[in-house]
Write a protein that holds these residues in place. Structure first.
Motif, PDB file in Angstrom:
ATOM      1  N   ALA A 175      -0.990   3.180   3.944  1.00 14.83           N
ATOM      2  CA  ALA A 175       0.249   3.934   4.178  1.00 14.83           C
ATOM      3  C   ALA A 175       0.827   4.431   2.861  1.00 14.83           C
ATOM      4  O   ALA A 175       1.341   5.559   2.780  1.00 14.83           O
ATOM      5  N   ALA A 176       0.765   3.609   1.855  1.00 14.49           N
ATOM      6  CA  ALA A 176       1.274   4.032   0.554  1.00 14.49           C
ATOM      7  C   ALA A 176       0.411   5.135  -0.041  1.00 14.49           C
ATOM      8  O   ALA A 176       0.921   6.125  -0.594  1.00 14.49           O
ATOM      9  N   ARG A 177      -0.898   4.996   0.067  1.00 15.34           N
ATOM     10  CA  ARG A 177      -1.796   6.012  -0.485  1.00 15.34           C
ATOM     11  C   ARG A 177      -1.678   7.342   0.253  1.00 15.34           C
ATOM     12  O   ARG A 177      -2.020   8.400  -0.306  1.00 15.34           O
ATOM     13  N   ALA A 178      -1.209   7.293   1.493  1.00 14.74           N
ATOM     14  CA  ALA A 178      -1.072   8.531   2.265  1.00 14.74           C
ATOM     15  C   ALA A 178       0.082   9.397   1.792  1.00 14.74           C
ATOM     16  O   ALA A 178       0.174  10.578   2.152  1.00 14.74           O
TER      17      ALA A 178
ATOM     18  N   GLN B  57       8.493   6.242  -5.373  1.00 10.34           N
ATOM     19  CA  GLN B  57       9.503   5.583  -4.550  1.00 10.34           C
ATOM     20  C   GLN B  57       9.099   5.572  -3.078  1.00 10.34           C
ATOM     21  O   GLN B  57       9.209   4.541  -2.399  1.00 10.34           O
ATOM     22  N   ARG B  58       8.640   6.706  -2.597  1.00  7.84           N
ATOM     23  CA  ARG B  58       8.250   6.796  -1.186  1.00  7.84           C
ATOM     24  C   ARG B  58       7.026   5.925  -0.912  1.00  7.84           C
ATOM     25  O   ARG B  58       6.915   5.287   0.148  1.00  7.84           O
ATOM     26  N   GLY B  59       6.112   5.885  -1.856  1.00  6.27           N
ATOM     27  CA  GLY B  59       4.926   5.060  -1.684  1.00  6.27           C
ATOM     28  C   GLY B  59       5.267   3.582  -1.640  1.00  6.27           C
ATOM     29  O   GLY B  59       4.717   2.830  -0.821  1.00  6.27           O
ATOM     30  N   ARG B  60       6.190   3.165  -2.494  1.00  4.17           N
ATOM     31  CA  ARG B  60       6.591   1.762  -2.482  1.00  4.17           C
ATOM     32  C   ARG B  60       7.255   1.408  -1.151  1.00  4.17           C
ATOM     33  O   ARG B  60       7.030   0.323  -0.605  1.00  4.17           O
ATOM     34  N   ALA B  61       8.086   2.309  -0.646  1.00  6.23           N
ATOM     35  CA  ALA B  61       8.767   2.047   0.630  1.00  6.23           C
ATOM     36  C   ALA B  61       7.782   1.905   1.781  1.00  6.23           C
ATOM     37  O   ALA B  61       8.070   1.238   2.787  1.00  6.23           O
ATOM     38  N   ALA B  62       6.601   2.524   1.645  1.00  8.88           N
ATOM     39  CA  ALA B  62       5.615   2.502   2.736  1.00  8.88           C
ATOM     40  C   ALA B  62       4.732   1.258   2.719  1.00  8.88           C
ATOM     41  O   ALA B  62       3.931   1.049   3.640  1.00  8.88           O
ATOM     42  N   LEU B  63       4.868   0.399   1.729  1.00 11.15           N
ATOM     43  CA  LEU B  63       3.966  -0.745   1.582  1.00 11.15           C
ATOM     44  C   LEU B  63       4.126  -1.791   2.682  1.00 11.15           C
ATOM     45  O   LEU B  63       3.157  -2.456   3.063  1.00 11.15           O
ATOM     46  N   SER B  64       5.362  -1.967   3.173  1.00  7.02           N
ATOM     47  CA  SER B  64       5.627  -2.960   4.231  1.00  7.02           C
ATOM     48  C   SER B  64       4.994  -4.309   3.907  1.00  7.02           C
ATOM     49  O   SER B  64       4.206  -4.866   4.679  1.00  7.02           O
ATOM     50  N   ILE B  65       5.369  -4.875   2.773  1.00  6.94           N
ATOM     51  CA  ILE B  65       4.732  -6.095   2.284  1.00  6.94           C
ATOM     52  C   ILE B  65       5.204  -7.315   3.074  1.00  6.94           C
ATOM     53  O   ILE B  65       6.379  -7.455   3.388  1.00  6.94           O
ATOM     54  N   GLU B  66       4.282  -8.199   3.375  1.00  8.87           N
ATOM     55  CA  GLU B  66       4.598  -9.528   3.894  1.00  8.87           C
ATOM     56  C   GLU B  66       4.325 -10.520   2.771  1.00  8.87           C
ATOM     57  O   GLU B  66       3.250 -10.506   2.162  1.00  8.87           O
TER      58      GLU B  66
ATOM     59  N   LEU C 179       6.435 -10.925 -12.311  1.00 11.01           N
ATOM     60  CA  LEU C 179       6.456 -11.519 -10.984  1.00 11.01           C
ATOM     61  C   LEU C 179       5.353 -10.921 -10.118  1.00 11.01           C
ATOM     62  O   LEU C 179       4.916  -9.784 -10.344  1.00 11.01           O
ATOM     63  N   ALA C 180       4.927 -11.670  -9.127  1.00  4.68           N
ATOM     64  CA  ALA C 180       3.922 -11.168  -8.195  1.00  4.68           C
ATOM     65  C   ALA C 180       4.473  -9.958  -7.454  1.00  4.68           C
ATOM     66  O   ALA C 180       5.649  -9.913  -7.085  1.00  4.68           O
ATOM     67  N   GLY C 181       3.605  -8.964  -7.227  1.00  2.00           N
ATOM     68  CA  GLY C 181       4.069  -7.776  -6.516  1.00  2.00           C
ATOM     69  C   GLY C 181       2.974  -6.755  -6.331  1.00  2.00           C
ATOM     70  O   GLY C 181       1.800  -7.002  -6.630  1.00  2.00           O
ATOM     71  N   VAL C 182       3.373  -5.603  -5.839  1.00  2.00           N
ATOM     72  CA  VAL C 182       2.456  -4.488  -5.628  1.00  2.00           C
ATOM     73  C   VAL C 182       3.063  -3.250  -6.274  1.00  2.00           C
ATOM     74  O   VAL C 182       4.235  -2.914  -6.036  1.00  2.00           O
ATOM     75  N   ALA C 183       2.268  -2.576  -7.100  1.00  2.21           N
ATOM     76  CA  ALA C 183       2.729  -1.372  -7.791  1.00  2.21           C
ATOM     77  C   ALA C 183       2.155  -0.128  -7.139  1.00  2.21           C
ATOM     78  O   ALA C 183       1.001  -0.113  -6.696  1.00  2.21           O
TER      79      ALA C 183
END
Length: 610
Positions: free
Chosen positions: A239-242, A278-287, A264-268
């Protein structure tokens, strides 16, 4: 006056003025330093004079609004007898040859004042010697004015720029010690001069961490685990790559144990523009897997601190016999003071740009500690220090937050992954949620008052997680009590200071004035409460607590570091504290009747030796 910010390579190119200028380089191993001069230009220079008369002074400390890029060059320029209009300030990169570059502890001027004076005075001596040699007159007959050497007897005068070639050939005596100005002759020290950055700041030309631009730059944002010690479980990478403009999604590993300066642990999300990031980060839906700190609750934690403050702690100062004194007093007064977690909330959130290429990493960042950042980067990237360079931009506020290089490490990690320059920025929300907070604390104070209302016994117990918990599970706050608690200066015969603290569940860090935040608040508030209990004027009561001018003797058994400086050189001087209190009361017209609904309070506290 003009101001320039240089990258590492521009800085080295600047050193090319060796062909037409005079260089004074200075190696500053702590606590001694050595002056050198010669034709070679190295990145540890402080003063350079070009053939056109321009005076280049290197600022080795970080500018974050406190004016250090003006004040340190101001000292050099005064002893050099420079023309302030011809002074240019160049920001030093992180390099150990400058001495300690960690801009904290209110010590830039205190630790570098005499050194900066000697650098300027040595440059002036070389210029005078070159002119005297050219005129065939004794050095003693020559003097200086703004950017020139003068021989009064003959009326001859030479501009500094005309002397740089000859000055390079002058040999300093082996036992040389520069003659410093009489303070009565100061032109800049103790006088107001234009701030070297104020025009650039007010016109928007100043360059902060987020202003760095490089060819082919990419933009990064990171979604970090909201709980310290947690890790990524799963997320929607596709979703983020899209999102149009996103070029890469990268997971950043966390760390078990004390967080230190590790990211800290995370996803960039890396994109070719900041909006797509910003939009890509919002699409990550991280658990997230929140880990061991998942159940931490701030309110419950403060209650734990409060309960701890009511139990005996470990004494770091114990003079007289507090318990016996309490039993013999006419009145006991108790109070409790709570300070919540505090975020730095600098005007400019963390931001850094990194370019990792050919096993070399160069960064541009608003860092208070470029040498520390360089060391941490080398370790994090498994490089040697000489394979890392740190360029210091202006800081839009620091307060201790930008001494921590976690955001710089993040940018470098991402640049290495995508093989391109990456600008990483934190949002304001990121900044507040993932700060190195000033510790929450609970303090319990108890005093026993004599018949005249003066305290004869004082107990102060300060409970909070130590800054050291960020780096070690075994850390205690006992040494940190030296920040405004152990050195409580009141003239009380029986004093006990105790400390302690539980484990931390957040990243704890130093914030401007550090432990003095909670300690000044509690001590001065309690002094006012004691004045109220005694039915006394709080201003005069505070003066009575401070007592007559004296140097406070904490006793040999007291655990106290005095901010890393000798107590004999920087004593706890109640004469100074009393005087500043009296001056504040005088300026406030203390004692005059106030309008209905108005009040006036006073507090006085020693922090970082002043």
């Amino acid at each position: 006056m003009s101001i320039r910010l240089h990258s590492r390579r521009e800085f080295l190119a600047l050193s090319g003025i060796a062909a037409s200028g005079l260089l004074l380089s200075a190696c500053l191993p702590e606590p001694e330093f050595k002056l050198e001069h010669g034709n070679g230009f190295r990145p540890n220079l402080f003063v350079a004079i070009e053939a056109d008369g321009r005076v280049i002074i290197v600022a080795s400390r970080s500018e974050m609004g406190q004016g250090v890029r003006t004040s340190l060059p101001q000292i050099v320029a005064d002893e050099l007898d420079a023309d302030w209009e011809k002074v240019e300030v160049v920001q030093a990169p992180g390099d150990k040859h400058y001495g300690n570059q960690d801009t904290d502890g209110s010590r830039s001027i205190r630790n570098h004042y005499h050194r900066m004076r000697e650098f300027g005075a040595t440059a002036r001596f070389l210029l005078i010697s070159a002119a005297a040699q050219q005129w065939a007159v004794p050095v003693e007959e020559c003097s200086t004015g703004p950017n020139h050497v003068l021989h009064e007897k003959s009326g001859k005068q030479l501009d500094y720029g005309a002397l740089v070639v000859a000055a390079r050939a002058i040999e300093l005596p082996a036992d040389f010690k520069p003659a410093l100005k009489d303070p009565a002759d100061f032109r800049f020290i103790g006088h107001s001069v234009p701030h070297v950055d104020h025009v650039a700041i007010t016109t928007g030309e100043a360059r902060y961490g987020t202003d760095t631009q490089l060819p082919g730059i990419l933009y990064g944002l990171i979604a970090r685990c909201p709980v310290v010690g947690g890790r990524v479980d799963k997320y929607q990478e596709d979703a983020a790559r899209a999102v149009k403009g996103v070029v890469e999604v990268i997971e950043i590993p966390g760390r078990k144990g004390p967080p230190g300066f590790h990211p800290l642990a995370g996803v960039a999300v890396i994109a070719d523009n900041s909006w797509s990031a910003q939009r890509g980060r919002a699409a990550l839906s991280i658990e997230w897997d929140y880990g061991d700190n998942a159940t931490d609750d701030s309110d419950a934690y403060i209650e734990k601190l409060r309960a701890g403050s009511r139990q005996p702690g470990q004494a770091v100062r114990d003079q007289g016999n507090v318990d016996n004194a309490f039993s013999g007093t006419s009145k006991l007064v108790e109070a409790e003071y709570i300070v919540p977690y505090l975020a730095h909330a600098t005007m400019e959130p963390p931001a850094a740009t990194a370019w990792y290429r050919d096993d070399y990493c160069e960064v541009w960042a608003p860092t208070q500690n470029p040498q520390g950042a360089r060391q941490q980067l080398a370790s994090y990237l498994d490089l040697d220090e000489d394979e890392v360079s740190v360029n210091v931009t202006l800081l839009g506020g620091g307060f201790g937050r930008k001494s921590k290089p976690d955001f710089i490490l993040e940018a470098a990690w991402l640049s290495r992954a995508v093989k391109a320059p990456v600008k990483l920025t934190w949002s304001r929300e990121d900044d507040i949620q993932h700060d190195y907070y000033h510790a929450a604390s609970a303090q319990y104070l108890k005093a026993g008052l004599a018949e005249d209302g003066q305290p004869v016994a004082w107990l102060h117990r300060s409970i909070y997680p130590a800054i050291g918990t960020t780096f070690s599970d075994e850390a205690s706050n006992l040494d940190e009590l030296g920040l405004g608690c152990v050195d409580m200066p009141y003239a009380i015969p029986n004093i006990r200071i105790e400390g302690g603290g539980p484990e931390a569940h957040l990243r704890i860090g130093w914030l401007r004035s550090v432990g003095n935040i909670q300690h000044a608040f509690a001590i001065n508030s309690f002094a006012c409460e004691l004045a109220h209990a005694a039915g006394r004027d709080p201003g005069q009561y505070l003066l009575d607590l401070i007592g007559p001018g004296r140097l406070v003797d904490l006793g040999e058994e007291t655990r106290y570091g005095n901010y890393g400086m000798p107590l004999a050189q920087y004593p706890i001087d109640t004469g100074r504290l009393r005087h500043v209190t009296e001056q504040a009361m005088k300026a406030a017209d203390w004692g005059n009747k106030l309008p209905t609904g108005h009040g006036l309070g006073i507090a006085a506290h020693r922090s970082f030796l002043s």
